[in-house]
Design a protein around this motif. Structure first.
Motif, PDB file in Angstrom:
ATOM      1  N   THR A 113       0.843  -1.193   0.000  1.00  0.00           N
ATOM      2  CA  THR A 113       0.000   0.000   0.000  1.00  0.00           C
ATOM      3  C   THR A 113       0.880   1.246   0.000  1.00  0.00           C
ATOM      4  O   THR A 113       2.111   1.145   0.155  1.00  0.00           O
ATOM      5  CB  THR A 113      -0.918   0.046   1.242  1.00  0.00           C
ATOM      6  N   LEU A 140      -4.205   3.925   0.009  1.00  0.00           N
ATOM      7  CA  LEU A 140      -5.050   3.884   1.207  1.00  0.00           C
ATOM      8  C   LEU A 140      -5.032   5.185   1.999  1.00  0.00           C
ATOM      9  O   LEU A 140      -6.006   5.513   2.672  1.00  0.00           O
ATOM     10  CB  LEU A 140      -4.607   2.749   2.149  1.00  0.00           C
ATOM     11  N   ILE A 144      -8.183   6.898   4.161  1.00  0.00           N
ATOM     12  CA  ILE A 144      -8.235   6.823   5.621  1.00  0.00           C
ATOM     13  C   ILE A 144      -8.236   8.215   6.246  1.00  0.00           C
ATOM     14  O   ILE A 144      -9.055   8.518   7.123  1.00  0.00           O
ATOM     15  CB  ILE A 144      -7.048   5.992   6.145  1.00  0.00           C
ATOM     16  N   TRP A 149     -12.454   6.279   6.036  1.00  0.00           N
ATOM     17  CA  TRP A 149     -12.677   4.839   5.916  1.00  0.00           C
ATOM     18  C   TRP A 149     -12.578   4.164   7.280  1.00  0.00           C
ATOM     19  O   TRP A 149     -11.740   4.512   8.111  1.00  0.00           O
ATOM     20  CB  TRP A 149     -11.654   4.230   4.969  1.00  0.00           C
ATOM     21  N   VAL A 154     -11.245  -0.824   4.961  1.00  0.00           N
ATOM     22  CA  VAL A 154      -9.863  -1.158   4.618  1.00  0.00           C
ATOM     23  C   VAL A 154      -9.708  -2.654   4.378  1.00  0.00           C
ATOM     24  O   VAL A 154      -9.101  -3.086   3.386  1.00  0.00           O
ATOM     25  CB  VAL A 154      -8.916  -0.687   5.739  1.00  0.00           C
ATOM     26  N   LEU A 182      -2.881  -0.366  11.077  1.00  0.00           N
ATOM     27  CA  LEU A 182      -3.708  -1.228  10.245  1.00  0.00           C
ATOM     28  C   LEU A 182      -4.181  -2.458  11.017  1.00  0.00           C
ATOM     29  O   LEU A 182      -3.442  -2.995  11.863  1.00  0.00           O
ATOM     30  CB  LEU A 182      -2.934  -1.690   9.009  1.00  0.00           C
TER      31      LEU A 182
END
Length: 321
Positions: A113, A140, A144, A149, A154, A182
């Motif tokens: 990512t 991402l 985010i 998100w 995710v 994450l």
């Protein structure tokens, strides 16, 4: 949304008290007793292997229990399974290169990512190009930070991208350098429900000693971390963890081959592995050992709770948990 304000004091984290004491007495040792006959005994056996006179002169080194002792304490600190192994290197990039060599032995397309540390991302891309393989990078960060998100967003997005792009491996940060944490376990579990996942490579440099990583060892093949950030050793030292049954022999064999071909490009990794396996050679590049001693002190503070430099958990995280 207002501009992002990025506050990070962990580029070189504040040195813990025991790490500081170890460094001060190591500097005195190198000035007063260079190349002492007792030094190899000290490296192997630790502080207790020294004569009492040396122990009295250099008490700040009492946290040193030898290379094997440091490795065991780092395994305990991370919460690994009992049969896992740890590697020590002057540069974490040396361990990243080792992991990517193993990764592309069994994989053809690695999912990453835009949260990856750029130097690590470049290393993976170089290895992919050299081996005729592929890296698929999924954006991402904006989703985010700007679009709000959730964890489910995710997880679903990465799993779908993994399947759509025919990936077979992942490289993910547990916490990225902007503080985004994450949900690694959920991502891996979702991917494994819909596709074959052959190798999981985790960057825990920002997570190690800031958030727990012990729950990741059930499903990762290699973890790279460091001593100079949240562990508070200050001096950089790469730390690599591995031991998953499916990939352990692959990593051991690759490391053995690189060492004996002189291709690790990391004198501390070579030296500590030679010392650990009792095959110390006269022909190796001189290694800077200062980071080992500061790390031993930092681990002691981290495990005993004596450090006054510890950062409250989640202090810089944008957390999905």
């Amino acid at each position: 949304m207002p501009p992002l304000l990025y506050l990070d004091t962990a580029r070189l984290g504040q040195m813990s008290p025991a790490a500081r004491d170890a460094q001060l007495d190591f500097v005195r040792l190198t000035a007063e007793e260079p190349s002492s006959l007792y030094f190899e005994e000290f490296l192997r056996g630790g502080f207790s292997a020294w004569p009492a006179s040396y122990q009295q002169r250099f008490p700040g080194l009492h946290t040193w229990n030898g290379v094997s002792g440091l490795k065991q304490s780092l395994l305990h600190l991370a919460g690994t399974p009992a049969d896992w192994q740890v590697l020590l290197a002057n540069r974490s990039l040396s361990l990243v290169n080792l992991a990517t060599r193993c990764q592309f032995r069994v994989c053809r397309n690695v999912l990453t990512t835009d949260l990856s540390w750029p130097t690590y991302q470049q290393a993976i891309e170089r290895r992919a190009k050299a081996t005729g393989n592929k890296v698929t990078t999924i954006p991402l960060r904006e989703q985010i930070l700007r679009c709000g998100w959730t964890k489910s967003d995710v997880v679903d997005h990465l799993a779908a991208a993994f399947a759509e792009n025919h990936c077979d491996s992942v490289f993910l940060p547990a916490v990225d350098h902007l503080g985004i944490r994450l949900p690694i376990r959920e991502i891996v579990q979702r991917i494994e429900q819909i596709a074959e996942l052959r190798f999981v490579f985790l960057d825990a440099a920002q997570a190690f000693c800031q958030v727990p990583i012990d729950d990741c060892f059930d499903f990762v093949d290699f973890v790279v971390a460091g001593a100079h950030k949240w562990m508070h050793a200050y001096l950089p030292m790469g730390i690599g963890y591995f031991g998953r049954r499916r990939s352990r022999q692959l990593i051991e064999r690759r490391l053995h081959r690189l060492r004996h071909q002189g291709q690790t490009n990391d004198p501390l990794l070579d030296f500590t592995e030679q010392l650990a396996h009792a095959d110390l050679s006269d022909h190796f590049e001189t290694a800077n050992l200062a980071c080992l001693l500061s790390s031993a002190g930092a681990v002691r503070d981290a495990t005993s709770g004596n450090s006054d430099t510890r950062t409250p958990p989640h202090s810089k995280l944008m957390d999905f948990y």
